[in-house]
Structures are given as C-alpha cells and as structure tokens.
Design a protein around this motif. Structure first.
Motif, mmCIF file in Angstrom:
data_model
loop_
_atom_site.group_PDB
_atom_site.id
_atom_site.type_symbol
_atom_site.label_atom_id
_atom_site.label_comp_id
_atom_site.label_asym_id
_atom_site.label_seq_id
_atom_site.Cartn_x
_atom_site.Cartn_y
_atom_site.Cartn_z
ATOM 1 N N GLN B 81 0.309 -1.519 0.188
ATOM 2 C CA GLN B 81 -0.530 -0.295 -0.048
ATOM 3 C C GLN B 81 0.976 1.818 0.010
ATOM 4 O O GLN B 81 1.925 1.112 0.693
ATOM 5 C CB GLN B 81 -1.057 0.012 1.626
ATOM 6 C CG GLN B 81 -2.057 0.821 1.027
ATOM 7 C CD GLN B 81 -3.068 0.119 -0.136
ATOM 8 O OE1 GLN B 81 -3.355 -1.298 0.474
ATOM 9 N NE2 GLN B 81 -3.900 0.960 -0.623
ATOM 10 N N HIS B 82 0.357 2.020 -1.277
ATOM 11 C CA HIS B 82 1.256 3.300 -1.075
ATOM 12 C C HIS B 82 0.058 4.866 -1.517
ATOM 13 O O HIS B 82 -1.156 4.134 -1.595
ATOM 14 C CB HIS B 82 2.119 3.146 -2.281
ATOM 15 C CG HIS B 82 1.555 3.384 -3.613
ATOM 16 N ND1 HIS B 82 2.993 4.016 -4.492
ATOM 17 C CD2 HIS B 82 1.058 3.198 -3.606
ATOM 18 C CE1 HIS B 82 2.137 3.884 -5.578
ATOM 19 N NE2 HIS B 82 1.357 3.483 -5.294
ATOM 20 N N GLY B 83 0.627 5.476 -1.242
ATOM 21 C CA GLY B 83 -0.894 6.047 -1.384
ATOM 22 C C GLY B 83 -0.205 8.133 -0.991
ATOM 23 O O GLY B 83 1.284 7.845 -1.160
ATOM 24 N N PRO B 84 -1.082 9.275 -1.321
ATOM 25 C CA PRO B 84 -0.787 10.733 -1.094
ATOM 26 C C PRO B 84 0.097 10.633 0.695
ATOM 27 O O PRO B 84 1.034 11.580 0.326
ATOM 28 C CB PRO B 84 -2.304 11.137 -0.420
ATOM 29 C CG PRO B 84 -2.386 10.366 -1.256
ATOM 30 C CD PRO B 84 -2.473 8.414 -1.325
ATOM 31 N N ALA B 85 0.190 9.523 1.148
ATOM 32 C CA ALA B 85 1.011 9.643 3.121
ATOM 33 C C ALA B 85 2.072 9.119 2.504
ATOM 34 O O ALA B 85 2.788 9.790 4.018
ATOM 35 C CB ALA B 85 -0.349 9.135 3.858
ATOM 36 N N ASP B 86 2.502 9.053 1.735
ATOM 37 C CA ASP B 86 3.940 8.861 1.514
ATOM 38 C C ASP B 86 5.469 9.690 1.965
ATOM 39 O O ASP B 86 5.301 11.181 1.287
ATOM 40 C CB ASP B 86 4.428 8.326 0.097
ATOM 41 C CG ASP B 86 3.957 7.321 -0.427
ATOM 42 O OD1 ASP B 86 3.246 6.178 0.295
ATOM 43 O OD2 ASP B 86 4.493 6.948 -1.928
ATOM 44 N N THR B 87 5.839 9.679 2.847
ATOM 45 C CA THR B 87 6.754 10.640 3.330
ATOM 46 C C THR B 87 8.392 10.741 2.627
ATOM 47 O O THR B 87 8.435 9.599 3.077
ATOM 48 C CB THR B 87 6.292 11.074 4.148
ATOM 49 O OG1 THR B 87 7.436 12.221 4.687
ATOM 50 C CG2 THR B 87 6.896 10.057 4.920
ATOM 51 N N LEU B 88 8.784 11.906 3.218
ATOM 52 C CA LEU B 88 10.316 11.624 2.644
ATOM 53 C C LEU B 88 11.322 12.506 3.810
ATOM 54 O O LEU B 88 12.382 12.373 4.443
ATOM 55 C CB LEU B 88 11.184 12.219 1.195
ATOM 56 C CG LEU B 88 10.499 11.182 0.558
ATOM 57 C CD1 LEU B 88 10.956 12.612 -0.951
ATOM 58 C CD2 LEU B 88 11.899 10.757 0.337
ATOM 59 N N ASP B 89 10.047 12.802 4.450
ATOM 60 C CA ASP B 89 10.645 13.066 6.410
ATOM 61 C C ASP B 89 10.588 11.778 7.163
ATOM 62 O O ASP B 89 9.730 10.810 7.795
ATOM 63 C CB ASP B 89 9.041 13.771 6.893
ATOM 64 C CG ASP B 89 9.624 14.289 8.127
ATOM 65 O OD1 ASP B 89 10.847 14.438 8.705
ATOM 66 O OD2 ASP B 89 9.032 15.893 8.349
ATOM 67 N N PRO B 90 11.866 11.614 7.464
ATOM 68 C CA PRO B 90 12.433 10.560 8.119
ATOM 69 C C PRO B 90 11.120 10.789 9.087
ATOM 70 O O PRO B 90 11.130 9.213 10.070
ATOM 71 C CB PRO B 90 13.609 9.963 9.252
ATOM 72 C CG PRO B 90 14.458 11.790 7.622
ATOM 73 C CD PRO B 90 13.145 12.904 7.272
ATOM 74 N N ILE B 91 11.435 11.602 10.427
ATOM 75 C CA ILE B 91 9.960 11.137 11.471
ATOM 76 C C ILE B 91 9.311 10.921 11.694
ATOM 77 O O ILE B 91 8.098 10.995 12.393
ATOM 78 C CB ILE B 91 10.412 12.398 12.444
ATOM 79 C CG1 ILE B 91 9.703 13.935 12.132
ATOM 80 C CG2 ILE B 91 11.344 12.963 12.641
ATOM 81 C CD1 ILE B 91 9.021 15.397 12.641
ATOM 82 N N LEU B 92 8.010 11.134 10.159
ATOM 83 C CA LEU B 92 7.263 10.402 9.688
ATOM 84 C C LEU B 92 6.823 9.306 8.806
ATOM 85 O O LEU B 92 5.680 8.617 8.316
ATOM 86 C CB LEU B 92 5.910 11.936 8.847
ATOM 87 C CG LEU B 92 6.155 13.107 10.063
ATOM 88 C CD1 LEU B 92 5.354 13.886 9.051
ATOM 89 C CD2 LEU B 92 5.055 12.963 11.211
#
Lengths: 317, 548
Positions: B81-92
C-alpha cells in the motif's frame, strides 16, 4: 437554446455544491480523523493534538467546510492532510494524465466499435451474427471487471507470454501507439466492459425506433434496409445512445478503481479511495468536485445533443 | 530453479541448490550471522544429511554470500500500500515503503546488522558513560550530502532534536523520551544526555526514524541525504526513482536506477513479480510461497522476526481481567495450526509474551504453553463465566490476526466457552477500536531492535501503548533496572524474569510470530536480513546489486 444552456449550467453548479456538502458530511461520519490515521498505532495525546492543530482539524466542522470552500472557489485546492506537505494540485497532476489517457483511449477505441456493432446487430435482428453478439455482450455484462481483468492477464501475459501484468514505467515522451501499448491491458479490459452495455443499448434503441410507424412507411416505400437504419432510424435513436455513452465515459473517468488497483497504476479513482482511507477530507472534496463536474458536463453534453438531434425538443411549443 | 525430488542423496553429489529456497536462505542467513562450517554441518546432519553434504552446503552458501557486486542495471521494487501519505520526512515514516525509500536516500548514525548488533555509519565512534546516561557521537568527517554540503554536528543535532519536545510529531518520539539534552561539542562531536539510563539508545538510533537530514530542512518534497542514491523523482503514491550518488562516502549505490512504488493488491503484486515486471515484491502471500519456489529465477526472501499478532485482554475491565478466563483462552489456542495452516510455516509459535528467539535477550527457558483443553476447562469453570458470550473485536491488521480468533473460537467451543468474533474493518482500527476500552481485541506489533524497547512500549505501566492496561510495579522496576545492568548472567536472569512475568501474569494471548516474507528475483544480490521489517529490514539499498 441559450436559456436552456444557462438553466443546465445553473442546475449543474447547484448539484456540485450539494454534492460537496454530502461528501463533507459523509467523510466526517467515518471513524477517526486524518491525524489519528496518520499516526496510527504510534499516536499519543500530545502528538495527536499537535498534528490536529497543524492540520486545522481542531476547528469546528462548519468552519473547516467553509475554509475549504472559500479556498476552492479561488482556485486554491489546499494541501493534503495525509502528507502535510504535498499540495492537492501536485497529487492530482501526478495522476490525471494516467486517467485521462486511459479514458480517452478507451473512448476513442471502445465507443465507435461498440456503437457500430450495436447498429449492425439492429440491422439484422435475429440473425446468427446478432445472436452471437447478444450472447457475448450479455456474458460480458454479467462478468465483474476484476474477473475480465484476471482472464486477460492469465491469457495474454502468462499464456501468450507478452506484455506486462501491471502497468510499469513512465509515460513521458511516448507517442500514441506507445501509449496504447503501455496501457494495453487496462484499455482492452475497459473496452470490453463498456462495449457490453453500449452494444446492447444501441441495438435496443435502434430497434425501438425501427418498430415505429414512420419506419414501417419507409420500408413499405421500398427503401433499402441499410438506408432505413442509417438515415431514418439512427437520427432518432441518437438521444438514448448518447446518454448511455455519456454514463459509460463518466464511469471510465471516475469509477475504474478496480482496474487501477488490478493493473497497479495510479489514477484519480485510486486517489480518492486513498483519500478516504486516510480521512483526507481536503483531497476527497477536491476530487469529489472533479468527478461531479465530469458527470455534470458529460450529462449536459448528452442532453444538448439529444435536444439538437430532435426537432420536437429543439423547438418546444 | 527447478524443484528436485528429495530421494536419498549420494555422497558428495549434494548441491546447495537442491535445498528449498527458504532453506538456502536460512543457511546463508546462518553463515552471514557467523555460523562456522561445523555449525552448518551439525545443523544439516541433524536434518538428516551426510557430513560431506553439510560441508558442501557451507561452501556454496559462503560463495553465494561472497559474490562480488556488479554495477549497473535497473531495479524495480514493488512495495504494498502506498498513497498520498508517502513521505520523505524521517520522523513521519510509518510504512515499509517509507523505510525502503528512506534507506535509499539517507544515512543514519549507526547501522543495524542482521543479528541486530550495530556498527558505526555516520558516527565513526560512539561512546557511552558507565551508567548509560551520556552518549557521545563522533561524526565522520568526509561525508557529503547530495547537495554538496559536508555533514557536521549541526545536522545531527537538528535531526535528533526533531524527536524531542511535547509537540513533536515524531513516530520515534517514545524511543527518545529519556533524552534531556542534545548538544554540539564541536564541529564533529555531539553529546546526548539522558534523564534516565538507556543502554539501548544507540540501537534505536539505527532504526527508520533516525535518518540524518540537513540542518534546518523543512521541505520534504525531495530528499537531501547522505545515502547511496539521489532522489531523481518522488511522487507520493505514484513512484520514486533514485540514481547513484557518486560522492557517497561509502561509494555510490550499485544500480544505475532504482525505481520503487507500491502495488496495493497482493494478487496484482504477485502477478507482476511472476511475470518479471518487478524484481522484488513485499509481503508474499503464504499461499504463493510454493508457487514462487517452483518458479524459475524467483526466490523467497523470508526472515524470522519477532513481530507478532495477538489478542489483547484488557486488564482493567471485566471480563478480560478475570485471570482464569485469560488462562483458559491461552490454553485453548491452537498455535501450531496457525503457524502451519495460516502462515504456511513462515512464522513461529508464540508463547504469550512478545519476545522470541529473534531477539538477543530472548529467554529459552520459559515452558511453551500447549493446547490443553482439560486444563483450559478447569480454569474456565473456575472463572464462572459460563455461557456468556465473550466478544473479541477482530480486524485483519496483520496476517493471521482474524484467523487466530477463529482458531480460538473453534477450540473454545469444545469446552463450552462462547466466543463471539466481531469483525471490523482495518481502516481506522487503531483510532476507533484499539485501546478504546473493549475487553478483547486483536493487535499486531512490528519487531523492535531490543527486547527492552519492545516490552517498554507494549507492557510498561505508564507507556502510551500499554494495550493490555496491565499494571505491575515489580515488572516496571525490573524493566528500568535492567537497562543499567552490565553483568551478562544477571542481565540474562532479569530478562528471563521479565518475560516469564508477562507469560504468566500478562494480558496477551500471543499465538504466533510472523516472518517477513518477500519475493525477490534470483539475480538480485546483496540482500540484508535484519528482522525489523520487509526486504531485510529495509537495510539493503547500500548493498543491493543485480547480476546480469
């Protein structure tokens, strides 16, 4: 003509506004909010509060709605709640091309073929050709699209050993033929799905007109059957056919979630489902508006063309 | 690889590739972890092979491991599952897709190895004082970020401070709770002071949320890290593309291009993997393992892990605080059936406590709780529940999460226990059901780098995630005390007592630990086997390469 257009546009705008309220209320009835879903199992009171404040989820609901509406009508779609730093415009622009390409290619290929086949079936009702076509389209109508998709993958990819089971790679710098190859399985599956309905509805619409007295008159006058269908019957059948085409096209733009998931490419339909999963109401609202507008516009075109093709509607008393 | 028939083997002719793929993986794993020829031979002979065979296996396993990496090629990785919540911010970062992406682009102070020990990465030296309250990190001097800036103490201080404070959004916050101060000593030295001792801090810093970013960065639309790949393209929910970063301090990534995206549907993901559209896939369905083993050029990438699924018995409400009822339910659990049937052997039997042998501090001396209906019946009658329905809220939050409830229901029926499994959607489960006061519900936990972190998160009285609401001062004290114990024997005994305490008095019915099971093309090499997440703990990007 002009007043009708104005009336239609007004009704369309009102529908869209109504839909936006329904979507907003619906989204908020779901358990949990964007902050809670994003933090998931790792949430704490503190981190939840911090995130809610950052996303503006601590405001009363009506304020959230009007804030969104106010920005939206000014053309500012806002920022995704699920990611916190990606704009909705960005998310949509990453995906609308896929949706647009697949739906327009499906329309370009699927609609003329299906309508053509439907008309031919109506020309020769009861023949072997008609029976085979009817049987085929009934079977396809009954088969859910994931089943059709599975069969396609099984046959084309694993049996014939050609093509990809999912859509992989980028669409940049591709020409029309390359694009068709790139999306060949989703397009074929969608064409089969809409063809089933279009063939049946076209055939029924044309046959319906064929049984009216003026056609009987034309036949009695000795006009060849092909000319009767193409020149006398078809024009009067355009209204219902265009309506079915419009509904199917709207579906191809907005409702192809199963196809997108199955073939693993990202389009707008998947995006709205992900929006619901992450309770990202800003994303859901914006996409809802796009989908609603697609329906309204396609329906408007269908209405107008049935008016234009029918003199009785064109010149109301 | 073709499947060969497993008849009697001829001495000396045994070929490493005759083993089933997950067995090969196991052997390679063992060799990587430092098993000697003797270990492998003993292990194989116990399994019925001859001495020569065992030796041959060791050689080919070592060869498999020692293959020299080649540069070039394109690696396509399909997560779930991937989507809009994908992030490059390590803390998230919250999902395995985020972890893998993070490891492509960023570096960490220390790196976790397959056996969960650590080795220095961006910190060339890590020093700790005697009571584990002051940590000093000497930062490597020759490290360059993707934008050309040189790594220094400011970057590390900024990275670590993002996890601190009441209003941080960090997912890794709890692992930094005891940190009172992060300070820069000089350009290349950072000191971390703790309010309470924590000898596990450095292990935490080797996990996903502690990727080092540049001082002052707030925009994560792209990733500026020190990792082996540069971020060429990042479209959340569409795809991520990395290209080698030439100036990476430990050398650029081996692939010319690494593409990573998610395919949410497991069947489509498997299709794509089998058809060769993607080189690796995450979360191979149990049913597909045999199919993948039989397919040419496809391997199962399975790692025994401490992650688990379990049924939570809320210790603060009735009837789940009825100790006899909990014990009766634990004794009704058909653990083997879950591991063999539902997990297809890709897991291990649980013992109603969170620590299994994947952890360093696992205690093997706790007796395995069996399926014992007679004993269960005794406890059930003592509990006085009778035919009252016992509701368990279940959602498929992990593999076997729902199945464990159904397996329990089936056995419990035989002793007259009336279990009512209430299925709900996984969507929003953690906010709407979990820890919201229901007496029984399912849960799942990923493995944590140490037993202490795991038990602290899920069982310590004042933890935010004490899901069983179990309060035991003795347990809490032991958990904190052991963090400062350096004597090996004493530490072992203390960890045994803690695990025994949960096994005997805790509120968890933990039937199974789940392996991480992924699929990978046979020509993809340089795999890691860190048991903390999919794809070798998402630790592979610096090492992974592809044979022609």
């Amino acid at each position: 003509m002009f007043p009708i257009l104005i009336k239609k546009i007004g009704a369309g705008l009102l529908t869209t506004l109504g839909v936006s309220i329904v979507i907003f209320v619906g989204t908020n009835l779901l358990p949990g909010d964007a902050a809670q879903i994003r933090l998931g199992q790792a949430s704490t009171e503190d981190s939840l509060r911090a995130l809610r404040e950052e996303l503006g989820l601590n405001l009363p609901l009506y304020q959230q709605y009007f804030r969104w509406l106010f920005n939206f009508v000014q053309g500012d779609f806002g920022t995704s709640l699920a990611s916190g730093n990606v704009t909705i415009a960005q998310l949509i622009s990453d995906r609308y091309e896929n949706t647009l390409i697949v739906s327009s290619l499906t329309a370009m290929i699927g609609v003329p073929i299906s309508v053509g086949l439907g008309i031919i079936a109506a020309m020769f009702p009861g023949t072997l050709y008609d029976r085979i076509l009817t049987l085929g389209s009934v079977t396809l109508v009954a088969a859910p699209e994931f089943f059709t998709a599975t069969l396609m993958v099984l046959f084309v990819v694993f049996f014939l050993g050609i093509g990809n089971a999912v859509v992989v790679g980028s669409i940049e710098d591709k020409n029309l033929v390359e694009l068709i190859t790139h999306f060949i399985l989703p397009i074929t599956t969608l064409c089969l799905v809409i063809a089933a309905q279009l063939i049946r509805m076209t055939r029924a619409a044309v046959l319906n007109v064929m049984s009216s007295p003026y056609i009987e008159m034309a036949i009695l006058k000795g006009i060849p059957r092909r000319r009767v269908v193409m020149r006398h019957a078809l024009l009067n059948a355009i209204g219902p056919i265009v309506n079915v085409v419009a509904i199917n096209l709207a579906y191809v733009v907005t409702g192809v979630i199963v196809i997108e998931v199955y073939f693993g490419y990202s389009g707008l339909a998947t995006l709205i489902v992900q929006g619901v999963q992450t309770r990202d109401y800003i994303l859901i609202q914006t996409l809802g508006m796009i989908f609603c507008a697609t329906y309204v516009i396609l329906m408007m075109i269908a209405d107008l063309s049935s008016i234009l093709s029918n003199p009785r509607l064109r010149h109301p008393k | 690889m073709s499947r060969t028939n497993k008849g009697p083997k001829i001495l000396g002719e045994f070929d490493f590739s005759n083993l089933r793929l997950h067995e090969q993986q196991k052997v390679i794993n063992a060799v990587r972890k430092g098993a000697t020829r003797r270990d492998i031979m003993t292990w194989m002979m116990a399994a019925g092979a001859s001495a020569t065979t065992g030796g041959a296996i060791f050689s080919s396993a070592s060869a498999a491991w020692a293959n020299t990496p080649k540069r070039g090629g394109r690696l396509v990785c399909a997560g779930d599952q991937h989507g809009p919540a994908d992030t490059l911010d390590p803390i998230l970062c919250t999902a395995s897709v985020d972890y893998w992406r993070g490891r492509m682009f960023y570096g960490k102070l220390v790196r976790l190895k397959d056996d969960l020990s650590w080795e220095p990465e961006l910190a060339e030296e890590v020093l700790v004082n005697a009571d584990a309250t002051k940590w000093t990190f000497k930062i490597r001097k020759d490290v360059e970020f993707h934008n050309g800036k040189t790594l220094n103490a400011d970057d590390v201080v900024y990275t670590l401070k993002r996890h601190l404070g009441a209003d941080t959004k960090s997912i890794g916050k709890s692992q930094m709770d005891m940190v009172s101060e992060v300070k820069k000593i000089n350009e290349h030295e950072v000191e971390v002071n703790l309010a309470t001792p924590n000898a596990d801090l450095v292990n935490s810093l080797g996990t996903f949320h502690f990727n080092v970013i540049q001082d002052g960065v707030t925009d994560f639309s792209t990733a500026i890290g020190t990792g082996p790949y540069r971020c060429k393209e990042f479209k959340p929910g569409v795809r991520t593309v990395g290209t080698p970063f030439e100036n990476c301090w430990h050398g650029p990534g081996y692939m010319d291009e690494m593409e990573h995206f998610g395919i949410g549907d497991p069947v489509s993901r498997l299709n794509a993997f089998l058809a060769g559209d993607v080189d690796m896939m995450t979360n191979l369905p149990g049913k597909a393992v045999k199919q993948v083993e039989a397919a040419a050029g496809k391997d199962v990438w399975s790692i025994e892990s401490g992650r688990y699924t379990s049924i939570v018995c809320h210790q603060g409400v009735s009837p789940s605080n009825n100790r006899d009822l909990v014990r009766a339910m634990q004794l009704c659990m058909d653990r083997t059936r879950i591991v063999k049937g539902e997990l297809k052997g890709l897991g291990s039997v649980g013992n109603d406590q969170p620590i299994n042998k994947a952890y360093f501090d696992y205690s093997p001396d706790i007796p395995q709780r069996p399926l014992d209906l007679d004993k269960a019946k005794y406890h059930f009658e003592k509990s006085g529940i009778g035919s009252t329905a016992i509701p368990i809220i279940a959602a498929e939050v992990s593999q076997a999460a729902t199945f464990q409830c159904l397996a329990l229901q089936r056995e419990a029926k035989k002793i007259g226990m009336n279990i009512d499994v209430q299925k709900v959607t996984t969507d929003g489960y953690w906010g709407a059901v979990w820890m919201q006061g229901s007496p029984f519900n399912v849960t799942t936990w990923n493995m944590r780098p140490t037993a202490n972190i795991m038990m602290t998160l899920a069982y310590k009285g004042d933890s935010n995630w004490n899901e069983t609401f179990w309060q035991s001062d003795k347990f809490d004290k032991g958990l904190v005390d052991v963090r400062g114990v350096t004597d090996a024997a004493k530490r072992k005994q203390m960890y045994h007592d803690l695990q025994m305490d949960i096994h005997e008095n805790g509120g968890s019915i933990t039937p199974a630990h789940l392996n991480y099971t992924d699929g990978v093309a046979s020509n993809v090499k340089g795999l890691t086997h860190v048991p903390l997440n999919n794809w070798g703990g998402a630790e592979a990007p610096p090492f992974i390469w592809k044979d022609a």
